[in-house]
Design a protein around this motif. Structure first.
Motif, PDB file in Angstrom:
ATOM      1  N   ASN A 101       0.849  -1.184   0.000  1.00 21.87           N
ATOM      2  CA  ASN A 101       0.000   0.000   0.000  1.00 21.87           C
ATOM      3  C   ASN A 101       0.891   1.243   0.000  1.00 21.87           C
ATOM      4  OD1 ASN A 101      -1.726   2.167   0.871  1.00 21.87           O
ATOM      5  ND2 ASN A 101      -3.102   0.690   1.815  1.00 21.87           N
ATOM      6  N   PHE A 102       0.605   2.190  -0.905  1.00 19.74           N
ATOM      7  CA  PHE A 102       1.408   3.414  -0.961  1.00 19.74           C
ATOM      8  C   PHE A 102       1.317   4.225   0.337  1.00 19.74           C
ATOM      9  CE2 PHE A 102       1.172   2.964  -5.684  1.00 19.74           C
ATOM     10  CZ  PHE A 102       2.536   3.048  -5.942  1.00 19.74           C
ATOM     11  N   ASN A 103       0.291   3.968   1.147  1.00 19.90           N
ATOM     12  CA  ASN A 103       0.148   4.676   2.419  1.00 19.90           C
ATOM     13  C   ASN A 103       0.457   3.764   3.611  1.00 19.90           C
ATOM     14  OD1 ASN A 103      -0.344   6.855   4.098  1.00 19.90           O
ATOM     15  ND2 ASN A 103      -2.535   6.442   4.245  1.00 19.90           N
ATOM     16  N   ARG A 104       1.417   2.888   3.450  1.00 16.58           N
ATOM     17  CA  ARG A 104       1.920   2.058   4.539  1.00 16.58           C
ATOM     18  C   ARG A 104       3.448   1.994   4.434  1.00 16.58           C
ATOM     19  NH1 ARG A 104      -2.715   2.795   5.104  1.00 16.58           N
ATOM     20  NH2 ARG A 104      -4.375   1.312   5.609  1.00 16.58           N
ATOM     21  N   ASP A 105       4.053   1.480   5.489  1.00 16.94           N
ATOM     22  CA  ASP A 105       5.501   1.246   5.531  1.00 16.94           C
ATOM     23  C   ASP A 105       6.325   2.519   5.433  1.00 16.94           C
ATOM     24  OD1 ASP A 105       4.891  -1.387   5.790  1.00 16.94           O
ATOM     25  OD2 ASP A 105       5.598  -2.007   3.819  1.00 16.94           O
ATOM     26  N   PHE A 106       5.800   3.618   5.975  1.00 22.07           N
ATOM     27  CA  PHE A 106       6.629   4.819   6.102  1.00 22.07           C
ATOM     28  C   PHE A 106       7.567   4.627   7.292  1.00 22.07           C
ATOM     29  CE2 PHE A 106       3.469   6.594   3.332  1.00 22.07           C
ATOM     30  CZ  PHE A 106       4.184   7.512   2.588  1.00 22.07           C
ATOM     31  N   PRO A 107       8.804   5.117   7.193  1.00 24.42           N
ATOM     32  CA  PRO A 107       9.760   4.943   8.292  1.00 24.42           C
ATOM     33  C   PRO A 107       9.248   5.586   9.582  1.00 24.42           C
ATOM     34  CG  PRO A 107      10.880   5.693   6.302  1.00 24.42           C
ATOM     35  CD  PRO A 107       9.408   5.801   6.036  1.00 24.42           C
ATOM     36  N   LEU A 108       9.340   4.850  10.676  1.00 21.62           N
ATOM     37  CA  LEU A 108       8.967   5.368  11.988  1.00 21.62           C
ATOM     38  C   LEU A 108      10.252   5.817  12.684  1.00 21.62           C
ATOM     39  CD1 LEU A 108       6.310   2.713  13.061  1.00 21.62           C
ATOM     40  CD2 LEU A 108       5.941   4.919  11.920  1.00 21.62           C
ATOM     41  N   ILE A 109      10.462   7.126  12.722  1.00 19.61           N
ATOM     42  CA  ILE A 109      11.698   7.697  13.240  1.00 19.61           C
ATOM     43  C   ILE A 109      11.372   8.788  14.255  1.00 19.61           C
ATOM     44  CG2 ILE A 109      12.944   7.245  11.070  1.00 19.61           C
ATOM     45  CD1 ILE A 109      12.607  10.330  10.539  1.00 19.61           C
ATOM     46  N   THR A 110      12.376   9.240  14.980  1.00 21.44           N
ATOM     47  CA  THR A 110      12.215  10.425  15.821  1.00 21.44           C
ATOM     48  C   THR A 110      12.493  11.657  14.977  1.00 21.44           C
ATOM     49  OG1 THR A 110      14.522  10.428  16.533  1.00 21.44           O
ATOM     50  CG2 THR A 110      12.959   9.142  17.859  1.00 21.44           C
ATOM     51  N   LEU A 111      11.995  12.786  15.425  1.00 20.64           N
ATOM     52  CA  LEU A 111      12.141  14.014  14.644  1.00 20.64           C
ATOM     53  C   LEU A 111      13.610  14.368  14.423  1.00 20.64           C
ATOM     54  CD1 LEU A 111      10.534  16.242  13.248  1.00 20.64           C
ATOM     55  CD2 LEU A 111      10.543  17.518  15.400  1.00 20.64           C
ATOM     56  N   GLY A 112      14.451  14.047  15.382  1.00 22.90           N
ATOM     57  CA  GLY A 112      15.874  14.357  15.241  1.00 22.90           C
ATOM     58  C   GLY A 112      16.551  13.609  14.111  1.00 22.90           C
ATOM     59  N   ASP A 113      15.930  12.518  13.652  1.00 24.08           N
ATOM     60  CA  ASP A 113      16.498  11.742  12.546  1.00 24.08           C
ATOM     61  C   ASP A 113      15.919  12.142  11.198  1.00 24.08           C
ATOM     62  OD1 ASP A 113      18.207  10.232  14.133  1.00 24.08           O
ATOM     63  OD2 ASP A 113      16.665   8.726  14.562  1.00 24.08           O
ATOM     64  N   ARG A 114      15.226  13.252  11.142  1.00 18.19           N
ATOM     65  CA  ARG A 114      14.550  13.670   9.910  1.00 18.19           C
ATOM     66  C   ARG A 114      15.488  13.700   8.707  1.00 18.19           C
ATOM     67  NH1 ARG A 114      13.255  19.721   8.155  1.00 18.19           N
ATOM     68  NH2 ARG A 114      12.139  19.276   6.204  1.00 18.19           N
ATOM     69  N   ASP A 115      16.646  14.340   8.836  1.00 21.07           N
ATOM     70  CA  ASP A 115      17.524  14.489   7.681  1.00 21.07           C
ATOM     71  C   ASP A 115      18.110  13.168   7.208  1.00 21.07           C
ATOM     72  OD1 ASP A 115      17.061  17.189   7.477  1.00 21.07           O
ATOM     73  OD2 ASP A 115      18.803  17.776   8.663  1.00 21.07           O
ATOM     74  N   ALA A 138       7.151  16.755   5.159  1.00 23.27           N
ATOM     75  CA  ALA A 138       6.086  16.897   6.155  1.00 23.27           C
ATOM     76  C   ALA A 138       6.647  17.169   7.545  1.00 23.27           C
ATOM     77  CB  ALA A 138       5.223  15.643   6.177  1.00 23.27           C
ATOM     78  N   LEU A 139       7.775  16.576   7.871  1.00 27.61           N
ATOM     79  CA  LEU A 139       8.342  16.736   9.207  1.00 27.61           C
ATOM     80  C   LEU A 139       8.986  18.106   9.415  1.00 27.61           C
ATOM     81  CD1 LEU A 139       9.817  13.202   9.962  1.00 27.61           C
ATOM     82  CD2 LEU A 139       7.729  14.254  10.847  1.00 27.61           C
ATOM     83  N   GLY A 140       9.021  18.918   8.369  1.00 27.44           N
ATOM     84  CA  GLY A 140       9.453  20.301   8.521  1.00 27.44           C
ATOM     85  C   GLY A 140       8.310  21.228   8.890  1.00 27.44           C
ATOM     86  N   ALA A 141       7.107  20.667   9.058  1.00 27.46           N
ATOM     87  CA  ALA A 141       5.908  21.473   9.330  1.00 27.46           C
ATOM     88  C   ALA A 141       5.395  21.220  10.743  1.00 27.46           C
ATOM     89  CB  ALA A 141       4.825  21.144   8.307  1.00 27.46           C
TER      90      ALA A 141
END
Length: 352
Positions: A101-115, A138-141
């Motif tokens: 699914n294109f809306n599954r399996d997104f990386p689950l990370i902490t905000l500090g690991d964004r880059d 998205a994590l820049g918002a």
């Protein structure tokens, strides 16, 4: 308005995809930053239509000097899925290469690991590169709206209870008829964004004031009309004004008056056997326990060839499938109820 493209090289020679990104620079550093994307499931286009009319309003707001916080809009977030047609039918929900699914399996990370999401991208498949770049933006918002739609549906949303009831302003601004309170236990896009915020400091936060990550379900796949898209764009614009992203005459947004249901209170009505579906009830109808919802013609013409599907408890029909042929155990409806379903549910998403 700055318009750029993210180029995603294909996994086979001679193929690449282009992802247009629209950015508006805010004039106040302290104002909330906003990220809005549409059509992550490429065959769900009401959000793309909304984005078209919203961008027109944002361009005018930019000319008026009214944009306070940075705004990023991605009207068609999945060019890979948009290119997937099978025998003339757009297949935009699942990646045909990986069956994911294109809306599954997104990386689950902490905000500090964004880059780190966009480090060494070449070692990932095209679909994973797309997902990582979308999540990085998205994590820049502070506010993230992921615009989807259901099959046949009322206007509703999936909102993590970490954002509720503050998110009632968005639900009211978009005239939603229901809110499903999610548990944050899946790898869908909006929950991956919330996960990064929740674990920003290592210890899980249960409340995230001033932030919002939400999946907005803009009715059904066929509800792509100019009047609806304009109305929805006005609703999002009102929300942005209320949240201080855009300056303007603050119109009071009424408290949300629709149905609020945890995912455990959603009855997933499924077909007991395969067959033609005869629906007796439509979306938006309130039903009582025992009401006839559908008949499944399992063996047409035979005395025992029809099975009745009845409501397990009182509730509001929020969604219904558009197909009229059911496979065994395939979804038929979602009903929002006041009490938990006796069927039980694993943590995470309602559907695959």
């Amino acid at each position: 308005m700055d318009v750029s493209e993210i180029i995603i090289a294909g996994d086979t020679p001679g193929i690449e995809w282009r992802l247009p990104v629209f950015r508006f620079k805010g004039r106040t550093a302290a104002a909330p930053k906003t990220y809005i994307q549409a059509a992550l499931h490429a065959n769900e286009l009401p959000g793309t239509a909304l984005a078209h009319f919203l961008l027109q309003r944002l361009q005018q707001a930019e000319k008026d000097g009214a944009i306070l916080g940075d705004i990023t809009v991605v009207p068609q977030a999945n060019p890979i899925g948009t290119a997937q047609s099978h025998f003339g039918e757009l297949q935009g929900r699942f990646d045909l290469g990986s069956r994911t699914n294109f809306n599954r399996d997104f990386p689950l990370i902490t905000l500090g690991d964004r880059d780190r999401l966009i480090d060494d991208l070449d070692r990932y498949s095209a679909t994973d590169r797309l997902k990582r770049q979308l999540l990085h933006m998205a994590l820049g918002a502070d506010l993230m709206l992921d615009l989807h739609c259901d099959d046949e549906a009322l206007q509703y949303a999936y909102i993590d209870d970490a954002f509720w009831p503050e998110a009632g302003d968005l639900a009211s601004a978009l005239d939603m008829e229901a809110v499903f309170l999610s548990d944050g236990e899946s790898s869908a896009f909006e929950e991956a964004v919330a996960y990064a915020w929740k674990y920003e400091t290592g210890q899980k936060k249960t409340r995230l004031p001033g932030r919002l990550s939400v999946t907005v379900e803009l009715r059904g796949t066929r509800d792509v009309y100019p009047e609806l898209a304009r109305k929805d764009a006005v609703g999002v614009f009102r929300f942005l004004v209320a949240r201080g992203v855009i300056t303007g005459d603050e119109e009071t947004i009424a408290p949300f008056a629709g149905i609020i249901a945890p995912l455990d209170n959603i009855e997933m009505i499924r077909a007991p056997e395969a067959g033609a579906i005869l629906f007796h009830r439509d979306i938006g109808e309130s039903v009582k326990a025992g009401d006839l919802l559908a008949t499944i013609l399992t063996r047409p013409g035979q005395a025992d060839g029809a099975l009745e599907v009845r409501a397990p408890q009182d509730g509001l029909i929020v969604t219904r499938v558009s197909t009229r042929l059911a496979r065994r155990r395939s979804d038929l409806m979602k009903i929002a109820c006041a009490a938990p379903s006796s069927a039980g549910r694993k943590p995470g998403s309602l559907e695959a």
